[in-house]
Design a protein around this motif. Structure first.
Motif, PDB file in Angstrom:
ATOM      1  N   GLY A   1       0.851  -1.144   0.054  1.00  0.00           N
ATOM      2  CA  GLY A   1       0.084  -0.067   0.107  1.00  0.00           C
ATOM      3  C   GLY A   1       0.795   1.328  -0.104  1.00  0.00           C
ATOM      4  N   LEU A   2       2.091   1.027  -0.407  1.00  0.00           N
ATOM      5  CA  LEU A   2       3.028   2.236  -0.250  1.00  0.00           C
ATOM      6  C   LEU A   2       2.985   3.355  -1.200  1.00  0.00           C
ATOM      7  CD1 LEU A   2       6.492   1.083  -1.315  1.00  0.00           C
ATOM      8  CD2 LEU A   2       4.578  -0.101  -2.036  1.00  0.00           C
ATOM      9  N   HIS A   3       3.409   4.546  -1.137  1.00  0.00           N
ATOM     10  CA  HIS A   3       3.633   5.135  -2.358  1.00  0.00           C
ATOM     11  C   HIS A   3       5.141   5.064  -2.703  1.00  0.00           C
ATOM     12  CE1 HIS A   3       0.132   7.791  -1.572  1.00  0.00           C
ATOM     13  NE2 HIS A   3       0.262   7.634  -0.071  1.00  0.00           N
ATOM     14  N   GLU A   4       5.181   4.452  -4.111  1.00  0.00           N
ATOM     15  CA  GLU A   4       6.574   3.994  -4.648  1.00  0.00           C
ATOM     16  C   GLU A   4       7.400   5.140  -4.728  1.00  0.00           C
ATOM     17  OE1 GLU A   4       5.984   0.309  -7.123  1.00  0.00           O
ATOM     18  OE2 GLU A   4       3.754   0.963  -6.817  1.00  0.00           O
ATOM     19  N   LEU A   5       8.630   4.889  -5.106  1.00  0.00           N
ATOM     20  CA  LEU A   5       9.811   5.736  -5.475  1.00  0.00           C
ATOM     21  C   LEU A   5      10.680   4.667  -6.392  1.00  0.00           C
ATOM     22  CD1 LEU A   5      11.144   7.432  -2.623  1.00  0.00           C
ATOM     23  CD2 LEU A   5      10.065   8.509  -4.413  1.00  0.00           C
ATOM     24  N   PRO A   6      10.160   4.365  -7.552  1.00  0.00           N
ATOM     25  CA  PRO A   6      10.755   3.339  -8.440  1.00  0.00           C
ATOM     26  C   PRO A   6      12.168   3.723  -9.010  1.00  0.00           C
ATOM     27  CG  PRO A   6       8.345   4.101  -9.432  1.00  0.00           C
ATOM     28  CD  PRO A   6       8.798   4.991  -8.245  1.00  0.00           C
ATOM     29  N   SER A   7      12.457   4.942  -8.841  1.00  0.00           N
ATOM     30  CA  SER A   7      14.055   5.258  -9.338  1.00  0.00           C
ATOM     31  C   SER A   7      14.904   4.934  -7.986  1.00  0.00           C
ATOM     32  CB  SER A   7      14.092   6.613  -9.826  1.00  0.00           C
ATOM     33  OG  SER A   7      13.716   7.813  -8.733  1.00  0.00           O
ATOM     34  N   ALA A   8      14.327   5.021  -6.858  1.00  0.00           N
ATOM     35  CA  ALA A   8      15.327   4.602  -5.593  1.00  0.00           C
ATOM     36  C   ALA A   8      15.440   3.113  -5.257  1.00  0.00           C
ATOM     37  CB  ALA A   8      14.534   5.391  -4.557  1.00  0.00           C
ATOM     38  N   ARG A   9      13.923   2.502  -5.483  1.00  0.00           N
ATOM     39  CA  ARG A   9      13.916   0.951  -5.124  1.00  0.00           C
ATOM     40  C   ARG A   9      13.191   0.289  -5.925  1.00  0.00           C
ATOM     41  NH1 ARG A   9      15.318  -0.298   0.175  1.00  0.00           N
ATOM     42  NH2 ARG A   9      15.652  -2.463  -0.629  1.00  0.00           N
ATOM     43  N   ASN A  10      13.492  -0.774  -6.758  1.00  0.00           N
ATOM     44  CA  ASN A  10      12.977  -1.595  -7.825  1.00  0.00           C
ATOM     45  C   ASN A  10      11.586  -2.302  -6.770  1.00  0.00           C
ATOM     46  OD1 ASN A  10      14.062  -2.766 -10.511  1.00  0.00           O
ATOM     47  ND2 ASN A  10      14.723  -0.972  -9.751  1.00  0.00           N
ATOM     48  N   ALA A  11      10.730  -2.652  -7.457  1.00  0.00           N
ATOM     49  CA  ALA A  11       9.642  -3.248  -6.919  1.00  0.00           C
ATOM     50  C   ALA A  11      10.153  -4.774  -6.055  1.00  0.00           C
ATOM     51  CB  ALA A  11       8.270  -3.985  -7.925  1.00  0.00           C
ATOM     52  N   ILE A  12      10.916  -5.481  -7.212  1.00  0.00           N
ATOM     53  CA  ILE A  12      11.632  -6.704  -6.453  1.00  0.00           C
ATOM     54  C   ILE A  12      12.941  -6.730  -6.455  1.00  0.00           C
ATOM     55  CG2 ILE A  12      11.941  -9.243  -6.726  1.00  0.00           C
ATOM     56  CD1 ILE A  12       9.072  -9.323  -7.982  1.00  0.00           C
ATOM     57  N   GLU A  13      13.646  -6.860  -5.285  1.00  0.00           N
ATOM     58  CA  GLU A  13      15.163  -6.779  -5.058  1.00  0.00           C
ATOM     59  C   GLU A  13      15.546  -7.892  -4.593  1.00  0.00           C
ATOM     60  OE1 GLU A  13      16.433  -3.147  -3.863  1.00  0.00           O
ATOM     61  OE2 GLU A  13      15.913  -2.155  -5.709  1.00  0.00           O
ATOM     62  N   LEU A  14      16.689  -8.696  -4.924  1.00  0.00           N
ATOM     63  CA  LEU A  14      17.253  -9.894  -4.161  1.00  0.00           C
ATOM     64  C   LEU A  14      18.750  -9.539  -3.821  1.00  0.00           C
ATOM     65  CD1 LEU A  14      17.565 -12.600  -2.851  1.00  0.00           C
ATOM     66  CD2 LEU A  14      17.874 -13.394  -5.199  1.00  0.00           C
ATOM     67  N   MET A  15      19.065  -9.354  -2.597  1.00  0.00           N
ATOM     68  CA  MET A  15      20.647  -9.083  -2.236  1.00  0.00           C
ATOM     69  C   MET A  15      21.117 -10.518  -1.856  1.00  0.00           C
ATOM     70  SD  MET A  15      21.764  -5.962  -2.801  1.00  0.00           S
ATOM     71  CE  MET A  15      23.122  -5.616  -1.624  1.00  0.00           C
ATOM     72  N   LEU A  16      22.359 -10.871  -2.452  1.00  0.00           N
ATOM     73  CA  LEU A  16      23.112 -11.950  -1.946  1.00  0.00           C
ATOM     74  C   LEU A  16      24.389 -11.460  -1.166  1.00  0.00           C
ATOM     75  CD1 LEU A  16      22.805 -14.569  -4.604  1.00  0.00           C
ATOM     76  CD2 LEU A  16      21.224 -14.065  -2.667  1.00  0.00           C
ATOM     77  N   TYR A  17      24.567 -11.751   0.061  1.00  0.00           N
ATOM     78  CA  TYR A  17      26.016 -11.416   0.738  1.00  0.00           C
ATOM     79  C   TYR A  17      26.664 -12.782   1.048  1.00  0.00           C
ATOM     80  CZ  TYR A  17      23.498  -7.082   1.507  1.00  0.00           C
ATOM     81  OH  TYR A  17      22.874  -6.042   1.466  1.00  0.00           O
ATOM     82  N   GLY A  18      27.830 -12.785   0.386  1.00  0.00           N
ATOM     83  CA  GLY A  18      28.792 -14.178   0.434  1.00  0.00           C
ATOM     84  C   GLY A  18      29.899 -13.724   1.057  1.00  0.00           C
TER      85      GLY A  18
END
Length: 373
Positions: free
Chosen positions: A254-271
């Motif tokens: 239900g958010l007000h999106e900031l598409p240029s700041a955060r993509n709708a789906i993101e996956l970070m892997l830290y290895g």
């Protein structure tokens, strides 16, 4: 001339060309999002569109105008008896998935079912029993896995470029006014844990494997309250794998999106050897190079036609084509496919554990749900 896009790791992408010697015919149930698959199948070589089914005559008419050569019906039973329909692809409301999957299995069809596979333990048991009884196979349509940046990220992970995985952070955030208007059942007949959160939770399971326990919090946005949503539409979940690794999955619908700041789906892997990020709707894959520098790969314009049907951002043409090709190829060649039925049911149990934890405020073990199933 081959239609394959060269130098792109992961699932092969194809444009229209001569059909392969062996193809699986696909019939689609639910012609809103399912229309996207029927159109997207012009990108595949091992699967072909043969039929579409919907109760809404307007959706059939719209689909027929674009793909007039296919068979159309408003009767699911009529589509199921067709011999040229070998795979049924299901894009119906969540609460109907169990019923529709079981009917397809019992008609001798293999199944693609859009996420979530099911949204209740009763349907999970029905689907599992039907699969054991009939021996049919199923692919869960977790489209994010089959999108370009996530394919590249996975290939690099399997090559060992990230090293030992230490932390996974996944989110899916998207404002859903349009979805409530299109699908009012989303407010009353399911939960956002099974809708939007199925993406980040599936991504976590893809990398960590079996989840031991979860701890979650949930709340309700102003938008959700306005639409009469029964459960939460904001979730933050901590997940612990059986081998002790940890992850976070987050969702806000239900958010007000900031598409240029955060993509709708993101996956970070830290290895132990590097970090990587895959993004959707954008086509960016960001990762640590061997010399320690940061590299950004952006295939949006090179692959826009495949993924977005010449739209900058849009429906899931390319992802759907990729998973249909993957599943059809596995059935033809007798090779494994993923996410399969067992993975889909285990992911359901993890989502249900997150839902229960968000309401209780306590850690919830996944194993008792698996035992019940």
């Amino acid at each position: 001339m081959s239609g394959k896009l060269e130098h792109i790791p992961g699932v092969a992408k194809t444009f229209p060309r001569e059909p392969a010697a062996v193809q699986k015919g696909i019939g689609v149930l639910g012609l809103h999002e399912g229309r996207t698959l029927l159109v997207g199948l012009n990108r595949t070589t091992r699967a072909r569109a043969v039929a579409g089914c919907d109760l809404d005559a307007n959706k059939i008419a719209a689909c027929r105008a674009e793909l007039p050569q296919l068979f159309y019906t408003s009767s699911y039973a009529e589509m199921l008896v067709r011999r040229d329909v070998e795979i049924v692809a299901i894009y119906t409301p969540d609460a109907l998935h169990g019923e529709h999957v079981v009917a397809a299995f019992e008609a001798g069809k293999d199944v693609i079912c859009t996420k979530p596979l099911v949204n209740s333990m009763a349907d999970a048991k029905r689907v599992l029993a039907a699969a054991r009884r009939t021996g049919r196979k199923l692919l869960v349509g977790q489209s994010t896995r089959f999108f370009e940046p996530f394919q590249r990220q996975r290939a690099a992970f399997e090559r060992g470029e990230v090293g030992a995985l230490e932390l996974v952070d996944a989110h899916y955030v998207h404002r859903m006014d349009w979805f409530y208007e299109k699908s009012p059942w989303a407010a009353t007949d399911t939960d956002w844990i099974f809708l939007g959160m199925s993406h980040p939770i599936d991504l976590v399971r893809w990398y960590l494997g079996s989840i031991d326990a979860v701890q979650a919090s949930g709340s309700t946005s102003e938008l959700a309250r306005r639409h009469g949503v029964k459960g939460f539409d904001i979730y933050v979940a901590n997940l612990r794998s059986r081998d002790g690794r940890i992850a976070r999955a987050m969702g806000h619908y239900g958010l007000h999106e900031l598409p240029s700041a955060r993509n709708a789906i993101e996956l970070m892997l830290y290895g132990s050897r590097g970090t990587s990020l895959a993004q959707y709707h954008d086509m960016r894959y960001v990762h640590t190079a061997s010399d320690g520098s940061e590299v950004t790969e952006d295939a949006l314009y090179a692959l826009r036609h495949h993924y977005f049907n010449s739209e900058v951002h849009g429906m899931h043409y390319g992802e759907f084509a990729n998973y249909a090709e993957h599943f059809a190829g596995a059935l033809i060649d007798g090779t494994p496919h993923s996410p399969n039925l067992e993975e889909g049911l285990e992911t359901f149990c993890v989502m249900e554990a997150v839902r229960r934890s968000a309401h209780s405020g306590t850690w919830v073990s996944v194993q008792p749900l698996l035992d019940e199933l």
